[in-house]
Motif scaffolding. Structure first.
Motif, PDB file in Angstrom:
ATOM      1  N   ASP A   1       0.825  -1.206   0.000  1.00 43.01           N
ATOM      2  CA  ASP A   1       0.000   0.000   0.000  1.00 43.01           C
ATOM      3  C   ASP A   1       0.861   1.258   0.000  1.00 43.01           C
ATOM      4  OD1 ASP A   1       0.506  -1.166   2.710  1.00 43.01           O
ATOM      5  OD2 ASP A   1      -0.295   0.752   3.399  1.00 43.01           O
ATOM      6  N   LEU A   2       2.144   1.114   0.321  1.00 45.94           N
ATOM      7  CA  LEU A   2       3.059   2.255   0.352  1.00 45.94           C
ATOM      8  C   LEU A   2       3.887   2.395  -0.923  1.00 45.94           C
ATOM      9  CD1 LEU A   2       4.398   1.932   4.023  1.00 45.94           C
ATOM     10  CD2 LEU A   2       2.480   3.295   3.174  1.00 45.94           C
ATOM     11  N   PHE A   3       3.657   1.528  -1.892  1.00 50.90           N
ATOM     12  CA  PHE A   3       4.463   1.592  -3.117  1.00 50.90           C
ATOM     13  C   PHE A   3       4.156   2.890  -3.867  1.00 50.90           C
ATOM     14  CE2 PHE A   3       5.528   0.576  -7.545  1.00 50.90           C
ATOM     15  CZ  PHE A   3       6.824   0.100  -7.367  1.00 50.90           C
TER      16      PHE A   3
ATOM     17  N   LYS B   1       9.028  -8.797  -2.310  1.00 54.03           N
ATOM     18  CA  LYS B   1       8.883  -8.468  -0.900  1.00 54.03           C
ATOM     19  C   LYS B   1       9.201  -7.003  -0.603  1.00 54.03           C
ATOM     20  CE  LYS B   1       7.719 -12.597   0.533  1.00 54.03           C
ATOM     21  NZ  LYS B   1       7.391 -13.160  -0.781  1.00 54.03           N
ATOM     22  N   VAL B   2       9.644  -6.274  -1.617  1.00 53.49           N
ATOM     23  CA  VAL B   2       9.896  -4.843  -1.460  1.00 53.49           C
ATOM     24  C   VAL B   2       8.870  -4.034  -2.260  1.00 53.49           C
ATOM     25  CG1 VAL B   2      11.528  -2.969  -1.923  1.00 53.49           C
ATOM     26  CG2 VAL B   2      12.353  -5.142  -1.009  1.00 53.49           C
ATOM     27  N   ALA B   3       8.485  -4.519  -3.434  1.00 51.73           N
ATOM     28  CA  ALA B   3       7.477  -3.839  -4.250  1.00 51.73           C
ATOM     29  C   ALA B   3       6.106  -4.452  -3.978  1.00 51.73           C
ATOM     30  CB  ALA B   3       7.847  -3.933  -5.726  1.00 51.73           C
ATOM     31  N   PHE B   4       5.716  -5.453  -4.771  1.00 49.64           N
ATOM     32  CA  PHE B   4       4.444  -6.148  -4.558  1.00 49.64           C
ATOM     33  C   PHE B   4       4.517  -7.489  -5.294  1.00 49.64           C
ATOM     34  CE2 PHE B   4       4.215  -2.888  -7.815  1.00 49.64           C
ATOM     35  CZ  PHE B   4       3.797  -3.578  -8.946  1.00 49.64           C
ATOM     36  N   PRO B   5       3.842  -8.526  -4.789  1.00 50.22           N
ATOM     37  CA  PRO B   5       3.993  -9.872  -5.354  1.00 50.22           C
ATOM     38  C   PRO B   5       3.614  -9.971  -6.824  1.00 50.22           C
ATOM     39  CG  PRO B   5       2.963  -9.980  -3.187  1.00 50.22           C
ATOM     40  CD  PRO B   5       3.030  -8.522  -3.555  1.00 50.22           C
TER      41      PRO B   5
ATOM     42  N   GLN C   1      11.059  -4.876 -16.805  1.00 46.15           N
ATOM     43  CA  GLN C   1      12.492  -4.811 -16.528  1.00 46.15           C
ATOM     44  C   GLN C   1      13.032  -3.407 -16.771  1.00 46.15           C
ATOM     45  OE1 GLN C   1      14.946  -8.398 -17.774  1.00 46.15           O
ATOM     46  NE2 GLN C   1      13.187  -8.617 -19.122  1.00 46.15           N
ATOM     47  N   ALA C   2      12.619  -2.793 -17.876  1.00 49.41           N
ATOM     48  CA  ALA C   2      13.117  -1.455 -18.211  1.00 49.41           C
ATOM     49  C   ALA C   2      12.658  -0.424 -17.184  1.00 49.41           C
ATOM     50  CB  ALA C   2      12.646  -1.062 -19.611  1.00 49.41           C
ATOM     51  N   VAL C   3      11.409  -0.521 -16.751  1.00 52.85           N
ATOM     52  CA  VAL C   3      10.893   0.431 -15.767  1.00 52.85           C
ATOM     53  C   VAL C   3      11.578   0.232 -14.419  1.00 52.85           C
ATOM     54  CG1 VAL C   3       8.837   1.148 -14.494  1.00 52.85           C
ATOM     55  CG2 VAL C   3       8.686   0.707 -16.941  1.00 52.85           C
ATOM     56  N   MET C   4      11.790  -1.018 -14.003  1.00 46.70           N
ATOM     57  CA  MET C   4      12.494  -1.264 -12.748  1.00 46.70           C
ATOM     58  C   MET C   4      13.925  -0.739 -12.821  1.00 46.70           C
ATOM     59  SD  MET C   4      12.633  -2.201  -9.647  1.00 46.70           S
ATOM     60  CE  MET C   4      11.126  -3.118  -9.295  1.00 46.70           C
ATOM     61  N   ALA C   5      14.566  -0.897 -13.975  1.00 48.85           N
ATOM     62  CA  ALA C   5      15.920  -0.368 -14.123  1.00 48.85           C
ATOM     63  C   ALA C   5      15.937   1.147 -13.931  1.00 48.85           C
ATOM     64  CB  ALA C   5      16.482  -0.742 -15.495  1.00 48.85           C
ATOM     65  N   GLU C   6      14.988   1.850 -14.538  1.00 51.31           N
ATOM     66  CA  GLU C   6      14.916   3.298 -14.376  1.00 51.31           C
ATOM     67  C   GLU C   6      14.541   3.668 -12.944  1.00 51.31           C
ATOM     68  OE1 GLU C   6      15.542   7.086 -15.308  1.00 51.31           O
ATOM     69  OE2 GLU C   6      15.913   5.366 -16.634  1.00 51.31           O
ATOM     70  N   PHE C   7      13.663   2.899 -12.337  1.00 53.41           N
ATOM     71  CA  PHE C   7      13.253   3.102 -10.948  1.00 53.41           C
ATOM     72  C   PHE C   7      14.466   3.020 -10.023  1.00 53.41           C
ATOM     73  CE2 PHE C   7      11.117   1.530  -7.012  1.00 53.41           C
ATOM     74  CZ  PHE C   7      10.171   2.540  -6.854  1.00 53.41           C
ATOM     75  N   MET C   8      15.366   2.066 -10.289  1.00 54.52           N
ATOM     76  CA  MET C   8      16.571   1.922  -9.484  1.00 54.52           C
ATOM     77  C   MET C   8      17.586   3.008  -9.806  1.00 54.52           C
ATOM     78  SD  MET C   8      17.081  -2.240  -9.521  1.00 54.52           S
ATOM     79  CE  MET C   8      18.263  -2.259  -8.157  1.00 54.52           C
ATOM     80  N   ALA C   9      17.771   3.296 -11.087  1.00 55.50           N
ATOM     81  CA  ALA C   9      18.789   4.263 -11.493  1.00 55.50           C
ATOM     82  C   ALA C   9      18.485   5.659 -10.952  1.00 55.50           C
ATOM     83  CB  ALA C   9      18.885   4.306 -13.021  1.00 55.50           C
ATOM     84  N   ALA C  10      17.203   5.991 -10.823  1.00 56.84           N
ATOM     85  CA  ALA C  10      16.814   7.310 -10.334  1.00 56.84           C
ATOM     86  C   ALA C  10      16.815   7.407  -8.808  1.00 56.84           C
ATOM     87  CB  ALA C  10      15.426   7.671 -10.868  1.00 56.84           C
ATOM     88  N   GLY C  11      17.119   6.301  -8.132  1.00 55.21           N
ATOM     89  CA  GLY C  11      17.195   6.310  -6.676  1.00 55.21           C
ATOM     90  C   GLY C  11      15.884   6.010  -5.971  1.00 55.21           C
ATOM     91  N   HIS C  12      14.801   5.781  -6.740  1.00 52.79           N
ATOM     92  CA  HIS C  12      13.503   5.527  -6.115  1.00 52.79           C
ATOM     93  C   HIS C  12      13.501   4.206  -5.347  1.00 52.79           C
ATOM     94  CE1 HIS C  12      11.978   8.908  -8.332  1.00 52.79           C
ATOM     95  NE2 HIS C  12      12.155   8.327  -9.505  1.00 52.79           N
ATOM     96  N   PHE C  13      14.175   3.201  -5.874  1.00 50.85           N
ATOM     97  CA  PHE C  13      14.150   1.883  -5.234  1.00 50.85           C
ATOM     98  C   PHE C  13      14.801   1.925  -3.854  1.00 50.85           C
ATOM     99  CE2 PHE C  13      16.132  -2.268  -4.405  1.00 50.85           C
ATOM    100  CZ  PHE C  13      15.002  -3.068  -4.402  1.00 50.85           C
ATOM    101  N   GLN C  14      15.964   2.523  -3.764  1.00 52.18           N
ATOM    102  CA  GLN C  14      16.667   2.578  -2.495  1.00 52.18           C
ATOM    103  C   GLN C  14      15.857   3.355  -1.449  1.00 52.18           C
ATOM    104  OE1 GLN C  14      17.781   3.000  -5.503  1.00 52.18           O
ATOM    105  NE2 GLN C  14      19.839   2.159  -5.794  1.00 52.18           N
ATOM    106  N   ARG C  15      15.242   4.465  -1.875  1.00 49.92           N
ATOM    107  CA  ARG C  15      14.401   5.223  -0.942  1.00 49.92           C
ATOM    108  C   ARG C  15      13.196   4.393  -0.504  1.00 49.92           C
ATOM    109  NH1 ARG C  15      16.009   9.515  -4.321  1.00 49.92           N
ATOM    110  NH2 ARG C  15      14.206   9.243  -5.687  1.00 49.92           N
ATOM    111  N   HIS C  16      12.637   3.656  -1.434  1.00 49.40           N
ATOM    112  CA  HIS C  16      11.469   2.837  -1.098  1.00 49.40           C
ATOM    113  C   HIS C  16      11.840   1.714  -0.134  1.00 49.40           C
ATOM    114  CE1 HIS C  16       7.572   1.028  -1.451  1.00 49.40           C
ATOM    115  NE2 HIS C  16       8.060  -0.089  -1.929  1.00 49.40           N
TER     116      HIS C  16
END
Length: 515
Positions: free
Chosen positions: A163-165, A356-360, A393-408
């Motif tokens: 719910d926090l994604f 377990k970090v995003a959603f199943p 895969q491409a969206v997750m790569a951009e999500f990580m590259a922009a720092g969103h993944f680590q903050r999440h």
């Protein structure tokens, strides 16, 4: 009486730190490497944090944080009133040999990767055929139990706080991909996965988990379950022994049984899988473990046990499949370094997931493999699905590259901690037949003991009538376990699936239902 020898002392000379990078991480890695390669032997006394900080000209806080991580992972221990010492580590067949903190990039001369060559010739095996093929491969109720569907509720196991994604950010990145897609990405892709995403995953594992790997060692999968199934298909031949934790993740056992493996349930104690029982098994080709947070007991595998397990794999030529399903969730200090970070002989296959970090429903996971196995795994995966869905895969790569993944990840860890605290504070007390709640230092669930299977079932039925979801620990055991049935009983509760208010409401309903 011979004189008592004074403890060995540690000389910090030789530790060089790059002040342009994280000092805590560098010091932790330097001390950890010296323990593993024998330069710091068991019983060596370490300097006080203030003294080491002065010797290295760094802040005391950096030393304290490095010591805290080494404490958490079992490399050092404190003696009341007597300082800090290198922990007593087991004498294993690898003692005296240098243990690298890097995943092996290949195999020593003459060591065959040992991939199964029979997978193309295997007939399709139904669940019923697996169940009746022998006493060690039966699966309960003649089928694999599927995860519950529907919206999350308390206390569903295996579900993060999705719910926090940040769905708005994800939607913008997804729209940007499809607004003007790279035509090359719309063709058939690499079965090992999108190259940019693999590189970003490798960088994330290096920085956050201490796992020294490269993009070339990573194969993208459709979630952790496909990663486990690939390991079963390629590493196990019919009749091979497979050790799985007991109690443990039954879906993993099912994957190895379908591949023809003969399952050996190995008990779990307060330090992890019982390596003495593992060493007693004949012709065991593979061990499946969850060392960072054992599923479902919640035990964190000790350093001594990790070294014993690696020694078993090196001695027998066996494989270790490490499922790090919720390793990001540790509530004091940094996440523990995975078992694969200690591997020096290329015997550990590391399973990771974004679920377990995003959603199943994302269905995005990965394997970190010894280099010699990557091509075989990618080719086998191409037979099943050709390659993973490209835009995800491409969206997750951009999500990580922009720092969103680590903050999440940081946000999810804080949320899980808060939800854990609400559960611990509001849990009904003095329930007949129910043990006390354990300390919960990691993960997304906890397990509490119950005095009998009958009582376990009664409590679960009463909870279900109150619209509260709880799993029974007895369902995680292999049917042929030697453990007496009533010693298998317990309650398994996930605490991250719903917000704090819903947790409190569910606890109130439980208190009424259990009286």
């Amino acid at each position: 009486m011979p004189p008592i020898e004074p403890p060995l002392s540690f000389n910090p000379a030789g530790i060089e730190l790059d002040r342009r990078q994280g000092l805590t991480r560098q010091l932790y890695q330097a001390l950890r490497q010296r323990v593993l390669d024998g330069r710091l032997v068991s019983g060596t006394r370490l300097p006080a944090s203030r003294d080491l900080a002065a010797a290295l000209s760094i802040s005391r806080n950096s030393v304290v944080r490095a010591y805290d991580q080494l404490y958490a992972e079992g490399f050092i221990e404190g003696r009341v009133g007597d300082g800090t010492y290198v922990a007593q580590l087991p004498q294993t067949p690898t003692a005296g040999k240098k243990l690298s903190t890097k995943v092996s990039t290949g195999f020593s001369t003459g060591l065959s990767p040992g991939l199964s060559t029979n997978w193309l010739d295997l007939p399709v095996i139904s669940s019923a055929e697996v169940i009746h093929s022998g006493p060690l491969t039966r699966m309960e109720n003649n089928h694999l139990a599927l995860p519950p569907s529907g919206p999350p509720r308390a206390f569903r196991v295996g579900v993060p706080a999705f719910d926090l994604f940040p769905f708005e950010i994800w939607a913008k990145l997804n729209a940007a991909f499809w607004r003007k897609p790279d035509l090359q990405q719309l063709c058939y892709g690499d079965p090992a996965g999108e190259e940019r995403l693999r590189g970003l995953i490798a960088a994330y594992l290096r920085s956050s988990r201490g796992l020294q790997c490269t993009a070339e060692q990573i194969v993208i999968t459709s979630g952790a379950q496909q990663a486990i199934s690939l390991c079963a298909q390629l590493l196990v031949e019919p009749g091979d022994g497979v050790a799985i934790e007991n109690p443990g993740y039954r879906a993993a056992g099912h994957a190895f049984a379908v591949a023809g493996g003969r399952l050996h349930g190995v008990s779990v104690d307060s330090e992890g899988i019982d390596c003495r029982a593992l060493n007693a098994l004949d012709s065991c080709r593979l061990a499946y473990v969850t060392p960072s947070h054992q599923y479902p007991t919640g035990v964190v595998m000790s350093l001594a046990r990790r070294l014993e397990l690696l020694a078993w794999a090196q001695r027998t030529g066996g494989w270790i499949v490490e499922d790090d399903y919720d390793g990001e969730y540790r509530y004091s200090g940094a996440p523990l370094a995975p078992l694969a970070a200690l591997d020096r002989s290329g015997r550990v296959l590391y399973v990771g997931t974004f679920g377990k970090v995003a959603f199943p429903a994302l269905r995005l996971g990965y394997l970190v493999l010894p280099t010699a196995l990557v091509e075989g795994f990618a080719r086998r995966r191409a037979v099943d699905v050709r390659h993973s869905e490209v835009s995800t895969q491409a969206v997750m790569a951009e999500f990580m590259a922009a720092g969103h993944f680590q903050r999440h990840v940081r946000r999810m860890r804080r949320a899980a901690l808060s939800r854990r605290n609400v559960l611990l504070a509001g849990w009904p007390v003095d329930i007949p037949g129910v043990g006390s709640l354990p300390a919960v230092a990691a993960g997304l669930h906890l397990t509490v003991s119950v005095d009998s299977v009958a009582r376990e079932r009664q409590l679960i039925e009463q909870a279900a009538a109150a619209d509260v979801e709880i799993n029974g620990l007895s369902s995680y055991w292999l049917p042929d376990s030697s453990t007496p049935p009533d010693q298998r009983a317990g309650l398994v509760l996930g605490f991250a699936a719903v917000p704090e208010a819903q947790i409190s409401l569910a606890l109130s309903r439980l208190a009424q239902a259990w009286g």
